[in-house]
Design an enzyme around this catalytic site. Structure first.
Site, PDB file in Angstrom:
ATOM      1  N   LYS A   1      49.391  37.497  44.816  1.00  0.00           N
ATOM      2  CA  LYS A   1      49.693  36.513  45.841  1.00  0.00           C
ATOM      3  C   LYS A   1      48.513  36.399  46.807  1.00  0.00           C
ATOM      4  O   LYS A   1      48.109  37.372  47.420  1.00  0.00           O
ATOM      5  CB  LYS A   1      50.964  36.938  46.582  1.00  0.00           C
ATOM      6  CG  LYS A   1      51.697  35.757  47.131  1.00  0.00           C
ATOM      7  CD  LYS A   1      53.141  36.050  47.339  1.00  0.00           C
ATOM      8  CE  LYS A   1      53.847  34.841  47.909  1.00  0.00           C
ATOM      9  NZ  LYS A   1      53.875  33.693  47.010  1.00  0.00           N
TER      10      LYS A   1
ATOM     11  N   CYS B   1      45.397  43.872  48.253  1.00  0.00           N
ATOM     12  CA  CYS B   1      45.828  45.233  48.001  1.00  0.00           C
ATOM     13  C   CYS B   1      46.714  45.484  49.207  1.00  0.00           C
ATOM     14  O   CYS B   1      46.588  44.802  50.218  1.00  0.00           O
ATOM     15  CB  CYS B   1      44.679  46.241  48.059  1.00  0.00           C
ATOM     16  SG  CYS B   1      43.670  46.304  46.576  1.00  0.00           S
TER      17      CYS B   1
ATOM     18  N   ARG C   1      51.237  42.175  47.102  1.00  0.00           N
ATOM     19  CA  ARG C   1      49.808  42.096  47.383  1.00  0.00           C
ATOM     20  C   ARG C   1      48.955  42.672  46.263  1.00  0.00           C
ATOM     21  O   ARG C   1      47.739  42.453  46.215  1.00  0.00           O
ATOM     22  CB  ARG C   1      49.482  42.845  48.682  1.00  0.00           C
ATOM     23  CG  ARG C   1      50.161  42.273  49.903  1.00  0.00           C
ATOM     24  CD  ARG C   1      49.734  43.030  51.142  1.00  0.00           C
ATOM     25  NE  ARG C   1      48.316  42.929  51.365  1.00  0.00           N
ATOM     26  CZ  ARG C   1      47.704  41.968  52.033  1.00  0.00           C
ATOM     27  NH1 ARG C   1      48.414  40.999  52.564  1.00  0.00           N
ATOM     28  NH2 ARG C   1      46.405  41.958  52.176  1.00  0.00           N
TER      29      ARG C   1
ATOM     30  N   GLU D   1      52.052  20.140  41.359  1.00  0.00           N
ATOM     31  CA  GLU D   1      52.725  21.396  41.687  1.00  0.00           C
ATOM     32  C   GLU D   1      53.621  21.847  40.520  1.00  0.00           C
ATOM     33  O   GLU D   1      53.663  23.042  40.195  1.00  0.00           O
ATOM     34  CB  GLU D   1      53.534  21.234  42.978  1.00  0.00           C
ATOM     35  CG  GLU D   1      54.479  22.359  43.320  1.00  0.00           C
ATOM     36  CD  GLU D   1      53.823  23.735  43.483  1.00  0.00           C
ATOM     37  OE1 GLU D   1      52.590  23.838  43.473  1.00  0.00           O
ATOM     38  OE2 GLU D   1      54.577  24.723  43.591  1.00  0.00           O
TER      39      GLU D   1
ATOM     40  N   TRP E   1      45.254  46.072  43.475  1.00  0.00           N
ATOM     41  CA  TRP E   1      44.951  44.937  42.588  1.00  0.00           C
ATOM     42  C   TRP E   1      43.497  45.139  42.192  1.00  0.00           C
ATOM     43  O   TRP E   1      42.591  44.935  42.986  1.00  0.00           O
ATOM     44  CB  TRP E   1      45.160  43.607  43.329  1.00  0.00           C
ATOM     45  CG  TRP E   1      45.048  42.456  42.405  1.00  0.00           C
ATOM     46  CD1 TRP E   1      44.092  41.508  42.376  1.00  0.00           C
ATOM     47  CD2 TRP E   1      45.944  42.145  41.346  1.00  0.00           C
ATOM     48  NE1 TRP E   1      44.328  40.618  41.362  1.00  0.00           N
ATOM     49  CE2 TRP E   1      45.450  40.990  40.714  1.00  0.00           C
ATOM     50  CE3 TRP E   1      47.115  42.735  40.850  1.00  0.00           C
ATOM     51  CZ2 TRP E   1      46.094  40.409  39.620  1.00  0.00           C
ATOM     52  CZ3 TRP E   1      47.744  42.154  39.771  1.00  0.00           C
ATOM     53  CH2 TRP E   1      47.237  41.001  39.167  1.00  0.00           C
TER      54      TRP E   1
ATOM     55  N   HIS F   1      44.080   5.227  31.804  1.00  0.00           N
ATOM     56  CA  HIS F   1      42.642   5.430  31.999  1.00  0.00           C
ATOM     57  C   HIS F   1      42.110   6.622  31.226  1.00  0.00           C
ATOM     58  O   HIS F   1      41.045   7.137  31.549  1.00  0.00           O
ATOM     59  CB  HIS F   1      42.338   5.555  33.497  1.00  0.00           C
ATOM     60  CG  HIS F   1      42.747   4.340  34.261  1.00  0.00           C
ATOM     61  ND1 HIS F   1      42.020   3.177  34.250  1.00  0.00           N
ATOM     62  CD2 HIS F   1      43.856   4.092  35.004  1.00  0.00           C
ATOM     63  CE1 HIS F   1      42.641   2.271  34.980  1.00  0.00           C
ATOM     64  NE2 HIS F   1      43.765   2.801  35.444  1.00  0.00           N
TER      65      HIS F   1
ATOM     66  N   GLU G   1      51.468  28.962  35.818  1.00  0.00           N
ATOM     67  CA  GLU G   1      51.333  30.297  36.408  1.00  0.00           C
ATOM     68  C   GLU G   1      52.192  31.352  35.746  1.00  0.00           C
ATOM     69  O   GLU G   1      51.757  32.480  35.565  1.00  0.00           O
ATOM     70  CB  GLU G   1      51.783  30.251  37.886  1.00  0.00           C
ATOM     71  CG  GLU G   1      50.774  29.784  38.841  1.00  0.00           C
ATOM     72  CD  GLU G   1      51.349  29.811  40.252  1.00  0.00           C
ATOM     73  OE1 GLU G   1      52.292  29.055  40.543  1.00  0.00           O
ATOM     74  OE2 GLU G   1      50.857  30.593  41.068  1.00  0.00           O
TER      75      GLU G   1
ATOM     76  N   LYS H   1      53.222  25.422  38.643  1.00  0.00           N
ATOM     77  CA  LYS H   1      54.303  26.417  38.576  1.00  0.00           C
ATOM     78  C   LYS H   1      54.505  26.866  37.126  1.00  0.00           C
ATOM     79  O   LYS H   1      54.640  28.045  36.834  1.00  0.00           O
ATOM     80  CB  LYS H   1      55.581  25.783  39.135  1.00  0.00           C
ATOM     81  CG  LYS H   1      56.473  26.596  39.933  1.00  0.00           C
ATOM     82  CD  LYS H   1      56.038  27.123  41.276  1.00  0.00           C
ATOM     83  CE  LYS H   1      54.624  27.378  41.545  1.00  0.00           C
ATOM     84  NZ  LYS H   1      54.060  27.353  42.804  1.00  0.00           N
TER      85      LYS H   1
ATOM     86  N   ASN I   1      40.965  48.001  51.233  1.00  0.00           N
ATOM     87  CA  ASN I   1      41.322  46.651  50.805  1.00  0.00           C
ATOM     88  C   ASN I   1      40.091  45.781  51.050  1.00  0.00           C
ATOM     89  O   ASN I   1      39.782  45.453  52.190  1.00  0.00           O
ATOM     90  CB  ASN I   1      42.521  46.153  51.628  1.00  0.00           C
ATOM     91  CG  ASN I   1      42.938  44.748  51.250  1.00  0.00           C
ATOM     92  OD1 ASN I   1      42.514  44.216  50.240  1.00  0.00           O
ATOM     93  ND2 ASN I   1      43.778  44.144  52.062  1.00  0.00           N
ATOM     94  N   GLY I   2      39.370  45.459  49.979  1.00  0.00           N
ATOM     95  CA  GLY I   2      38.162  44.654  50.141  1.00  0.00           C
ATOM     96  C   GLY I   2      37.164  44.979  49.039  1.00  0.00           C
ATOM     97  O   GLY I   2      37.542  45.536  48.007  1.00  0.00           O
TER      98      GLY I   2
END
Ligand code: F6R
Length: 609
Positions: A604, A18, A46, A486, A90, A509, A493, A490, A116-117
């Site tokens: 993020k 947040c 955030r 990666e 968030w 395999h 996401e 990407k 924030n928490g």
């Protein structure tokens, strides 16, 4: 949600993203709302489901909250003081509604709170407060903080400072919160778990979750530690130990960070802007001199074992760096932070842990670092955000200097950290100058790649074809094993398509069973000839089973149905070969009408364990 307790011997972290901001000035009639909104905009990465601001005025507290991205206020506060706080949310406790958005006002309209928490004993505290007659208007855990402070003021503590402290001591979990009191025209904030910085200028003070809102406004910064209470009145700052109440001497440091304009610079999205920036950011990340790298070089040379550590994309960058170190015969094991537990008893002070993170606030990563620090393990970090918790926990901290990465999906931080890791590894064997040249060469190649329109056109065409496809696979070998992981991350996401990355060697395999006629298989082909051939052979096998083979390669091949030509990055091929995937993910997300900057369910560096 994990309590702030030891579990399996590891301190658990819960950092919920947040953005929080506060501003106080001695100058009358400062346009506080504009300052708060600008600050929130720079921290929107955030959290971006809802936001709100509260400004102290002669008549009371002006509050406006909205759902969605930071926009404008519908009305202007009248007769406001130069004092306000804000929050970009968030959601964790309670849905995305205007009521649940912060700031939250006390029942006597005196003060407001942003947080924030997570208050982990929220249920217990809420029940107690309800018994005492407090009516809850929201579903948030933040509201217990508001009512507790009120309760303390009513029945116990005489002043807000003591009420805030005493409230903090009753909360469990990692909670950084800010209180703005209209009566005393004071802002108070306590850091616990989530980051908090305070900027200072001669006439004003600003506090925030990171340094971005401070840039260009506050020449000095104070990094607040856990369990510290900051009290701001006009432009004065006092810091206390929130547990003992004792005043703490603090030092403000010059805020030397470049003023970054958080804008899209003419691009449609931050993601595409950040992808294009990579030709420069790999250079900026490696602008360390040989002397500046020397402390890390020396420590690594002396170490028994080296471990690299990260989460998500940062873990893949850490994988590349581990490989660079293994290639110069340094025993290095890459660790993913969330799977590191079984290694922790094996690591001791003879070892080095090199930690990779964009934000430096990732909970999974921090909990491992904190644990290892207790064992006196040397921590070296490469972090993008200035003043992060990770940098401050590290024995040696380096910055990847890419400027703020705003798009939730990481692009430029990834390649910058790979480039930095390469320079470090090569410096260990005395190849600093040559590595610098190689990085410059890759940067030149990227410049040319981005300038050639046809490269984008090929990817845009492919992105159109992929709209209806359901499953894709990416195969890579050696360095491109991490690239495959990666690349898949990407695309997942921001397109929400099912895509998996595998080692090309893994195909036989089991993975091959997934391949059907018409499946799209991407092959990342690069590196030594023997490795290239192994990947090409794997692609031949899937082609024989009817797959559509997309080769991400410098050279064409008969096995490719579609060839995405990319410059050969040689030792740094992991940088050049990831670019088409980043672009493809972006174009595909656009075709699917997704916002690439703000993927669903992601924020993020959110770490909710
Ligand atoms: C992917 C992504 C995440 C982060 C991960 C670690 O695009 O952004 O996987 O890489 O959450 O974050 P940092 O690097 O901030 O530690």
């Amino acid at each position: 949600m994990i309590p702030h307790t030891e579990r399996h011997g590891v301190l658990r972290y819960t950092e919920i993203m947040c953005g929080i901001i506060g501003y106080s000035s001695i100058e009358e009639k400062k346009p506080v709302e504009g300052i708060l909104l600008d600050g929130l905009r720079s921290m929107e990465y955030r959290g971006y489901d809802s936001w709100g601001v509260a400004i102290a005025t002669k008549k009371g507290v002006f509050i406006e909250k909205k759902i969605g991205p930071i926009s404008q206020l519908n009305s202007k506060p009248i007769d406001s003081f130069s004092l306000g706080i804000g929050h970009t949310r968030w959601a964790t406790h309670g849905g995305v509604t205007k009521t649940n958005a912060h700031p939250h006002l006390s029942s006597d309209d005196r003060f407001v709170v942003v947080q924030n928490g997570i208050v982990e004993n929220f249920i217990e505290l809420k029940t107690k407060l309800q018994t005492l007659g407090y009516a809850f208007k929201t579903q948030t855990d933040t509201e217990v903080i508001v009512h507790l402070i009120h309760l303390e003021l009513q029945y116990g503590k005489k002043n807000l400072h003591d009420a805030v402290r005493s409230t903090f001591l009753q909360l469990s979990g990692r909670n950084t919160f800010v209180v703005m009191d209209r009566e005393t025209k004071t802002i108070m904030a306590i850091r616990q778990g989530s980051p908090l910085v305070v900027g200072r200028s001669p006439n004003s003070v600003m506090l925030a979750s990171d340094t971005l809102p401070l840039l260009g406004k506050m020449p000095e910064v104070i990094f607040i530690d856990d369990n510290q209470l900051v009290e701001i009145h006009a432009a004065k700052i006092a810091i206390y130990d929130a547990k003992t109440g004792k005043k703490i001497l603090f030092e403000a440091k010059p805020l030397t960070q470049k003023v970054e304009k958080i804008d899209k610079a003419g691009f449609d999205h931050f993601m595409i802007k950040e992808i294009y920036e990579q030709e420069h950011t790999i250079i900026d990340a490696t602008s360390y001199s040989e002397v500046e790298l020397l402390p890390a070089v020396k420590k690594i040379k002396k170490a028994r074992h080296v471990y690299t550590l990260g989460a998500g994309t940062a873990a893949f960058a850490a994988g590349h760096i581990a490989r660079f170190l293994r290639e110069i015969n340094i025993f290095t094991q890459e660790l993913r932070a969330y799977e590191a537990a079984s290694y922790l008893s094996l690591i001791d002070k003879r070892d080095i842990v090199l930690v990779v993170s964009q934000s430096g606030e990732t909970a999974d990563t921090l909990e491992v670092v904190e644990f290892l620090k207790k064992k006196k393990v040397t921590i070296i970090s490469i972090v993008n955000m200035i003043g992060s918790t990770l940098s401050r926990l590290s024995d040696l901290s380096y910055l990847s200097r890419t400027g703020p990465e705003i798009c939730v999906a990481s692009t430029k931080a990834y390649t910058a950290q790979i480039a930095w890791g390469y320079l470090l590894a090569q410096s260990i064997i005395g190849n600093y100058q040559q590595a610098k040249k190689q990085i410059q060469d890759v940067s030149n190649k990227l410049h040319h790649y981005f300038q050639t329109k046809q490269n984008q056109q090929v990817l845009k065409k492919l992105a159109k074809k992929l709209v209806t496809a359901e499953h894709f696979f990416v195969l890579g070998k050696e360095q491109h094993f991490y690239s495959a992981l990666e690349a898949a991350l990407k695309i997942k996401e921001i397109t929400y398509k099912h895509i998996e990355g595998f080692s090309a060697g893994e195909l036989k395999h089991g993975v091959i069973a997934l391949i059907e006629k018409g499946s799209y298989i991407f092959g990342v082909v690069g590196g030594e000839e023997s490795k290239r051939n192994e990947t090409l052979n794997a692609l031949a096998e899937v082609k024989a089973r009817g797959a559509i083979v997309v080769g991400i390669a410098s050279e064409p091949s008969d096995f490719f149905d579609i060839h995405i030509a990319v410059p050969d990055g040689k030792e740094l091929d992991s940088i050049t070969k990831i670019i088409p995937f980043q672009l493809l993910a972006y174009y595909l997300a656009l075709n699917l009408k997704n916002n690439p900057d703000k993927p669903r369910s992601l924020a993020k560096s959110v770490t909710v364990k």
